[in-house]
Design a protein around this motif. Structure first.
Motif, PDB file in Angstrom:
ATOM      1  N   ASN A  46      10.322  23.243  -8.296  1.00 19.23           N
ATOM      2  CA  ASN A  46       9.375  22.820  -9.636  1.00 19.23           C
ATOM      3  C   ASN A  46       9.835  21.440  -9.927  1.00 19.23           C
ATOM      4  N   THR A  70       5.077  17.057 -17.934  1.00 13.48           N
ATOM      5  CA  THR A  70       6.558  17.339 -17.799  1.00 13.48           C
ATOM      6  C   THR A  70       7.080  16.391 -19.111  1.00 13.48           C
ATOM      7  N   ARG A  86       7.118  18.558 -10.530  1.00 15.29           N
ATOM      8  CA  ARG A  86       7.369  17.858 -11.687  1.00 15.29           C
ATOM      9  C   ARG A  86       7.353  17.039 -12.322  1.00 15.29           C
TER      10      ARG A  86
END
Length: 362
Positions: free
Chosen positions: A297, A136, A301
């Protein structure tokens, strides 16, 4: 496999500075390791392209001129299924042959790295969490660099895992390679051949070099940022555990989560997915499913970014994960590598392929 990396440097019988004969022996060792990397680079970027152009000329039915061969190759690669299969076969062939060559040249037995001692399930979970957090962080850094490049009217090519018009028979092998076979081959080459080939005198030197080449071989700055950062962690855990299994598990999970999230967004709304890639998405026009996928997501992340950051800080505070090089070890690492001409070719070539060749005007 060689014993503890710094044992030779810690011996009272070893001088801080290597003599002429030892320097020659170490340079020969570094030359062999460098030759494996050069071989992989050539197989991936040169030899494979020659083969593709030859097949393209045959496919186009005309080998009479380079222009005809080029047209035939363009026609061949315009078939999305063939293009996908080729993108998998090239690294599989180049890395497999490089691993075989490395084991022969350096007399390595990589089977010894598949042991289950020296680590616990908790250690693997922590390393994997750090790896997902790095993924990330690297993505955020890459986005910042992309915005800076855009200010100058530039952008960089990167790997494309979008489904597009490809059929299932080509997409499935692509994802199998990205999630399983690719990580296995890369770990055997970079944490196996490269790391083990350089580790004898200076572990930290070996970790940095293996991570640097691992990052550069992806040949674009976006993946370099992630792969180099991750490579440092994977190299450290491999040497600490004397096993390639923790790094392999981490690599597989990092790649698989990225692929699954990417695939989920494509399935939710492919048009919106393509707009995200170009930075032109209007969220008011995207589907609810795509918006939910993006939200999940982000939660996934940034959750791992925070948790991975905590684990990484704890690991750095504790220290002791990688042995510090002795003065003798230091003198047998970077100074001698700098005298090996083949490594200048490697770094110059990969820097061009990763940071110059992919950059083009928008």
């Amino acid at each position: 496999m060689e014993q503890l990396t710094n044992s030779i440097a810690s011996s009272n019988e070893v001088s801080v500075k290597p003599d002429k004969e030892e320097k020659k022996s170490i340079r020969r060792k570094y030359l062999k390791v460098g030759f494996v990397i050069i071989f992989n680079m050539a197989m991936f970027n040169i030899i494979s392209m020659v083969i593709i152009y030859l097949i393209g000329g045959i496919y186009g039915g005309d080998l009479s001129s380079f222009s005809a061969i080029t047209k035939g190759t363009a026609k061949l690669l315009s078939n999305s299924d063939i293009s996908v299969i080729m993108s998998c076969l090239i690294p599989i062939i180049s890395e497999s042959l490089s691993i075989f060559l490395g084991c022969k040249l350096l007399k390595l037995d990589l089977r010894s790295l598949f042991n289950r001692d020296g680590y616990t399930g908790g250690t693997v979970c922590k390393v994997t969490t750090i790896g997902l957090g790095i993924q990330t962080a690297a993505s955020l850094v890459a986005q910042i660099i992309a915005m800076i490049l855009a200010k100058f009217g530039l952008e960089s090519s990167t790997a494309d895992l979008s489904v597009g018009n490809s059929s299932a028979w080509s997409v499935i092998p692509l994802y199998l390679y990205a999630c399983l076979l690719g990580p296995l081959l890369e770990e055997l080459l970079y944490r196996g051949v490269l790391l083990q080939g350089l580790r004898k005198y200076n572990e930290r030197f070996a970790i940095v070099i293996s991570a640097l080449i691992f990052g550069l071989m992806h040949q674009n700055y976006q993946q370099f940022i992630f792969a180099f950062s991750l490579g440092l962690i994977l190299g450290a855990i491999t040497l600490k555990s004397e096993s390639i299994i923790p790094s392999l598990v981490t690599h597989i999970i990092a790649n698989t989560t990225g692929v699954l999230i990417d695939l989920a967004m494509q399935c939710a709304d492919y048009e919106a997915y393509e707009k995200v890639a170009t930075g032109s998405l209007d969220f008011t026009s995207s589907s609810i499913g795509f918006a939910v996928t993006l939200a999940l997501n982000a939660l996934f992340r940034y959750g791992f970014l925070i948790l991975g950051g905590i684990f990484l800080i704890i690991a750095l505070v504790k220290k002791g994960n990688v042995r510090k090089p002795t003065p003798a070890g230091k003198s047998r690492g970077w100074p001698i590598l700098a005298q090996s001409w083949i490594w200048y070719i490697i770094f110059i070539g990969y820097i061009y392929l990763a940071f110059i060749e992919p950059i083009h005007k928008i």
